[in-house]
Every structure is written in structure tokens, then in C-alpha cells.
Write an enzyme that holds these catalytic residues in place. Structure first.
Site, PDB file in Angstrom:
ATOM      1  N   TYR A 131       5.028   6.717  30.639  1.00  0.00           N
ATOM      2  CA  TYR A 131       5.799   7.932  30.889  1.00  0.00           C
ATOM      3  C   TYR A 131       6.873   8.111  29.817  1.00  0.00           C
ATOM      4  CZ  TYR A 131       3.899   8.090  35.654  1.00  0.00           C
ATOM      5  OH  TYR A 131       3.067   8.164  36.751  1.00  0.00           O
ATOM      6  N   TYR A 185      -1.524   1.863  34.426  1.00  0.00           N
ATOM      7  CA  TYR A 185      -0.389   1.092  33.913  1.00  0.00           C
ATOM      8  C   TYR A 185       0.055   0.028  34.926  1.00  0.00           C
ATOM      9  CZ  TYR A 185       2.262   4.438  36.797  1.00  0.00           C
ATOM     10  OH  TYR A 185       2.727   5.209  37.834  1.00  0.00           O
ATOM     11  N   ARG A 216      -1.488   0.551  38.578  1.00  0.00           N
ATOM     12  CA  ARG A 216      -1.701   1.844  39.229  1.00  0.00           C
ATOM     13  C   ARG A 216      -2.952   2.506  38.688  1.00  0.00           C
ATOM     14  NH1 ARG A 216       1.176   5.303  41.828  1.00  0.00           N
ATOM     15  NH2 ARG A 216      -0.798   5.255  42.931  1.00  0.00           N
ATOM     16  N   HIS A 272      -3.585   8.660  37.632  1.00  0.00           N
ATOM     17  CA  HIS A 272      -3.176   9.658  38.613  1.00  0.00           C
ATOM     18  C   HIS A 272      -2.245  10.683  37.997  1.00  0.00           C
ATOM     19  CE1 HIS A 272       0.025   6.616  38.706  1.00  0.00           C
ATOM     20  NE2 HIS A 272       0.841   7.597  39.082  1.00  0.00           N
ATOM     21  N   HIS A 299       0.968  13.230  39.350  1.00  0.00           N
ATOM     22  CA  HIS A 299       1.880  13.588  40.436  1.00  0.00           C
ATOM     23  C   HIS A 299       1.944  15.111  40.568  1.00  0.00           C
ATOM     24  CE1 HIS A 299       3.651   9.498  40.743  1.00  0.00           C
ATOM     25  NE2 HIS A 299       3.391   9.456  39.448  1.00  0.00           N
TER      26      HIS A 299
END
Length: 234
Positions: free
Chosen positions: A105, A144, A154, A157, A159
Site C-alpha cells: 500500500y 502480502y 492476506r 483483495h 477494499h
């Protein structure tokens, strides 16, 4: 109070539990006492409102926000926002945020040892049209590590946040990709007891929105209320 001003309770197992020990952070943040239910009034059904003019057409293409092209597999994510009776929810604000193709991110807290992409910020927004439709162009995010337990990863995906008339606060959920081998090991995904409800978080490959020689398409419909409601974070 008129039943029209009451919200239906969730069907058991279709929403994430406040306390799911396998998802370690819920142990500290879950309520320790029973919740107090407050009666709903007409205000909850009509407000709030927000300005639509700040959302532009370019906000929904996450691949065109910088001078260069981001790295990774281009995707088109689209769908409809619906109520419990399958009716379109128009004029809803849909926002997305995600990791880049390397699984990182653009945020100071994320110190994962993966490269940042100078041409990818990972955020976008769109308004639903009269048919409740939305559409984003992006890059398929990478998996990640997240420190929940030893060797925790994870799944890929995106959000989603939804906000609009009749919602007192934004609704936040996650969209996953079909066939991801990490789903069966993910405590966030598996905090939803009902298998059918979990499956509603997995997008469907969509040949109709796949663009030749450019991007694969994925379909993700979001239902705001009722027994078929899309699971949301608490």
C-alpha cells in the site's frame, strides 16, 4: 414504531463476528458486554447527504492517475449496488483502495519489503448510475504478509466503501478473486460462518467486461440489506 422504520436483523452467520480469535486484532477490539440496540427513526432512512460534484469521471480509473502506466495485470471491476429486493441503489458513492501489484500500500504504516509503484496510488471512487452500476479500472493487487500469525498472508483483495442516502455511516467490505488459494487460510474471510455469505465476497470472472488485449473483467455486486446482504466490516 412503524415497521417501515425498522431494519431487519442479519441472518445468523452471514456477517463477521465481533470476536473471532483467529483474527487476532478482534480479541482486543470486540465488545465485552452485550450491545444496546437503539430504535431507528425516520432520520436513519432519509439521510445523510453529500456533495456529488467532487466525484469526476477520471476518479474511477486507477491506472490513469499518474504520468506513466502502473505495473501489473490490468483489470476492470464492475457491478451493481442493490437493495434487498434487487432494486438499483442510484447515487451511492463507491470508493476503493488496494495494494499495488507487488502487495504494498502507498501508506507510511506499510513497510512490507515490496516495491512501491510511482504510477499507482491505489485509490478510486465512482457514483452509481440510475441502474445502480459502478465501474473501476485498476491493477490486480498482490498478496502480502500481515503479521496475524506465523507466515500469515492476506489473499488478493480490494477494499470497498459505500456511502449514500439512508446510511448513517459508510459500509466497508472486501472483494476477493476467484480461485485464490489463500482464501481457506485467511481469518478475515473465514470470520463469516455462513459459507454462502463468504462466497458473496468473491468476485466472478466477467467475459462481458473483459477488454481484448487490455484487461480482464470481474463482476462484484453489492447488496445492502436483507438475507442476501454482502458481509461488511464492523
Amino acid at each position: 414504531m412503524n415497521d417501515a422504520h425498522r431494519y431487519r436483523k442479519f441472518a445468523a452467520g452471514t456477517q463477521p463476528e465481533y470476536l473471532h480469535p483467529a483474527y487476532v486484532s478482534t480479541v482486543k477490539r470486540a465488545p465485552s458486554k452485550p450491545l444496546i440496540l437503539l430504535p431507528h427513526t425516520k432520520t436513519e432512512g432519509t439521510g445523510p447527504v453529500f456533495g456529488h460534484s467532487v466525484v469526476t469521471a477520471g476518479d474511477s480509473d486507477l491506472t490513469k492517475q499518474h504520468a506513466g502506466e502502473p505495473l501489473g495485470e490490468r483489470i476492470v471491476v464492475s457491478g451493481r449496488v442493490l437493495d434487498e429486493d434487487g432494486r438499483a441503489v442510484r447515487g451511492a458513492l463507491v470508493e476503493v483502495w488496494q495494494a499495488n501489484a507487488a502487495g504494498r500500500y502507498l501508506h507510511k504504516v506499510d513497510q512490507h519489503r515490496a516495491p512501491l509503484d510511482p504510477n499507482f496510488s491505489g485509490c478510486g471512487r465512482a457514483m452509481t448510475d440510475d441502474e445502480g452500476r459502478y465501474r473501476f479500472v485498476s491493477i490486480k493487487p498482490g498478496a502480502y504478509p500481515w503479521g496475524n500469525h506465523d507466515n500469515a498472508w492476506r489473499p488478493q483483495h480490494i477494499h470497498f466503501s459505500l456511502f449514500g442516502a439512508g446510511l448513517l455511516t459508510r459500509l466497508v467490505t472486501q472483494m476477493y478473486f476467484p480461485g485464490d488459494p489463500l482464501l481457506e487460510f485467511d481469518p478475515v474471510f473465514n470470520s463469516i460462518a455462513d459459507e454462502n455469505a463468504r462466497r458473496r465476497l468473491i468476485s466472478r470472472f466477467d467475459w462481458e467486461t473483459t477488454q481484448p488485449s487490455y484487461a480482464l473483467g470481474y463482476r462484484f455486486d453489492i447488496v445492502l440489506r436483507g438475507r442476501e446482504r454482502t458481509p461488511v466490516e464492523k
